[in-house]
Write an enzyme that holds these catalytic residues in place. Structure first.
Site, mmCIF file in Angstrom:
data_model
loop_
_atom_site.group_PDB
_atom_site.id
_atom_site.type_symbol
_atom_site.label_atom_id
_atom_site.label_comp_id
_atom_site.label_asym_id
_atom_site.label_seq_id
_atom_site.Cartn_x
_atom_site.Cartn_y
_atom_site.Cartn_z
ATOM 1 N N GLY A 195 0.117 4.699 -8.578
ATOM 2 C CA GLY A 195 0.273 3.206 -8.616
ATOM 3 C C GLY A 195 -0.341 2.279 -9.705
ATOM 4 N N ASP B 152 -3.720 -2.343 1.225
ATOM 5 C CA ASP B 152 -2.893 -2.407 2.665
ATOM 6 C C ASP B 152 -3.709 -2.521 3.785
ATOM 7 O OD1 ASP B 152 -0.880 -2.279 4.499
ATOM 8 O OD2 ASP B 152 0.226 -0.674 3.884
ATOM 9 N N LYS C 296 -2.148 -7.239 0.823
ATOM 10 C CA LYS C 296 -1.284 -7.628 1.894
ATOM 11 C C LYS C 296 -1.974 -8.401 2.854
ATOM 12 C CE LYS C 296 2.218 -4.139 1.483
ATOM 13 N NZ LYS C 296 3.169 -3.173 2.376
ATOM 14 N N PHE D 160 7.120 -4.412 2.154
ATOM 15 C CA PHE D 160 6.903 -3.133 1.098
ATOM 16 C C PHE D 160 7.497 -3.489 -0.041
ATOM 17 C CE2 PHE D 160 7.549 0.824 -0.735
ATOM 18 C CZ PHE D 160 6.301 1.608 -0.274
ATOM 19 N N VAL D 161 6.493 -3.302 -0.977
ATOM 20 C CA VAL D 161 7.029 -4.096 -2.601
ATOM 21 C C VAL D 161 7.020 -2.858 -3.424
ATOM 22 C CG1 VAL D 161 5.941 -6.340 -2.374
ATOM 23 C CG2 VAL D 161 4.375 -4.511 -2.648
ATOM 24 N N ARG E 131 8.892 2.563 -10.124
ATOM 25 C CA ARG E 131 7.390 2.054 -10.936
ATOM 26 C C ARG E 131 7.630 1.164 -12.176
ATOM 27 N NH1 ARG E 131 3.573 5.050 -7.833
ATOM 28 N NH2 ARG E 131 4.073 7.075 -7.286
HETATM 29 P P1 XMP Z 1 -4.168 1.540 2.429
HETATM 30 O O1 XMP Z 1 -3.347 1.295 3.597
HETATM 31 O O2 XMP Z 1 -4.738 2.671 2.567
HETATM 32 O O3 XMP Z 1 -2.827 2.007 1.517
HETATM 33 O O4 XMP Z 1 -4.714 0.269 2.072
HETATM 34 C C1 XMP Z 1 -3.059 1.714 0.004
HETATM 35 C C2 XMP Z 1 -1.941 2.664 -0.723
HETATM 36 O O5 XMP Z 1 -0.755 2.574 0.151
HETATM 37 C C3 XMP Z 1 0.423 2.525 -0.495
HETATM 38 N N1 XMP Z 1 1.084 1.298 -0.256
HETATM 39 C C4 XMP Z 1 2.347 0.743 -1.000
HETATM 40 N N2 XMP Z 1 3.067 1.315 -1.872
HETATM 41 N N3 XMP Z 1 4.603 -0.329 -1.721
HETATM 42 C C5 XMP Z 1 4.100 0.797 -2.107
HETATM 43 O O6 XMP Z 1 4.802 1.261 -3.160
HETATM 44 C C6 XMP Z 1 3.603 -1.101 -0.543
HETATM 45 O O7 XMP Z 1 4.138 -2.200 -0.264
HETATM 46 C C7 XMP Z 1 2.596 -0.330 -0.152
HETATM 47 N N4 XMP Z 1 1.588 -0.655 0.678
HETATM 48 C C8 XMP Z 1 0.886 0.491 0.427
HETATM 49 C C9 XMP Z 1 -0.236 2.474 -2.145
HETATM 50 O O8 XMP Z 1 -0.223 3.849 -2.632
HETATM 51 C C10 XMP Z 1 -1.604 2.008 -1.932
HETATM 52 O O9 XMP Z 1 -2.501 2.618 -2.937
#
Ligand code: XMP
Length: 177
Positions: free
Chosen positions: A38, A97, A125, A146-147, A159
């Site tokens: 990402g 997140d 987020k 979710f983005v 992507r």
């Molecule tokens: P955490 O919960 O560990 O998650 O902070 C981080 C990873 O979760 C994925 N992630 C997303 N990927 N849209 C996405 O395409 C979203 O809204 C989203 N929220 C979390 C992402 O890989 C990130 O590094």
């Protein structure tokens, strides 16, 4: 899909972040470690604005793998990492997140003898963070949705979009499209 951040908004903010990072490091060489996959757009745009001597490394951690609410198991592939001993490291990810991924990666990198470690994310987020994690640089706070786009995917799609958009429920609920 509803566009949340336009390509122009993102480019402007990434350039600002680069200026802030360059000011803070004051010419010190840094190693930027991007979290695959990402981070790719953010990393590529940020470094082109960054007026600092720098190296780039990558590491792989798992992502949501198609499910929009539950994280998959975290995989880390350290063989993609350059030698970080004595380096000032900036860990770069697309989105914060819950914070679990970056908290885990920060701990991992701390064991590798880095001189310093800071964290930059493009998106945070709101209201989701569980892990206690200090983020040094962040581009935007976004609502809990979710983005996709600008590196962020759903089932490895979207992507390439130059903007960030909220994934619509129709897409998230229709498998195989
Ligand atoms: P955490 O919960 O560990 O998650 O902070 C981080 C990873 O979760 C994925 N992630 C997303 N990927 N849209 C996405 O395409 C979203 O809204 C989203 N929220 C979390 C992402 O890989 C990130 O590094």
């Amino acid at each position: 899909m509803k566009i949340l951040l336009s390509a122009d908004d993102i480019q402007r903010r990434v350039a600002e972040m680069a200026r802030q990072i360059a000011d803070d490091y004051r010419g010190q060489p840094i190693t930027i470690i991007g979290v695959l996959t990402g981070c790719l757009m953010f990393l590529a745009d940020l470094v082109r604005h960054l007026d600092l001597p720098l190296r780039i490394g990558l590491l792989q951690a798992s992502s949501y793998r198609g499910a929009t609410t539950t994280p998959g198991a975290l995989r880390v592939q350290p063989e993609l990492l350059p030698d970080l001993r004595g380096r000032h490291v900036l860990l770069l990810d697309d989105i914060l997140d819950t914070g679990q991924t970056l908290a885990y990666l920060r701990e991992h990198l701390q064991t590798l003898g880095v001189a310093s470690l800071r964290i930059a994310v493009l998106l945070r987020k709101e209201g989701r963070q569980q892990a206690l994690l200090h983020v040094d640089y962040r581009g935007f706070d976004i609502p809990d949705a979710f983005v996709v786009g600008y590196g962020l995917d759903y089932n490895d799609e979207y992507r390439h979009l130059p903007y960030v958009a909220v994934l619509s429920d129709d897409i998230a609920l229709s498998p195989g499209t």
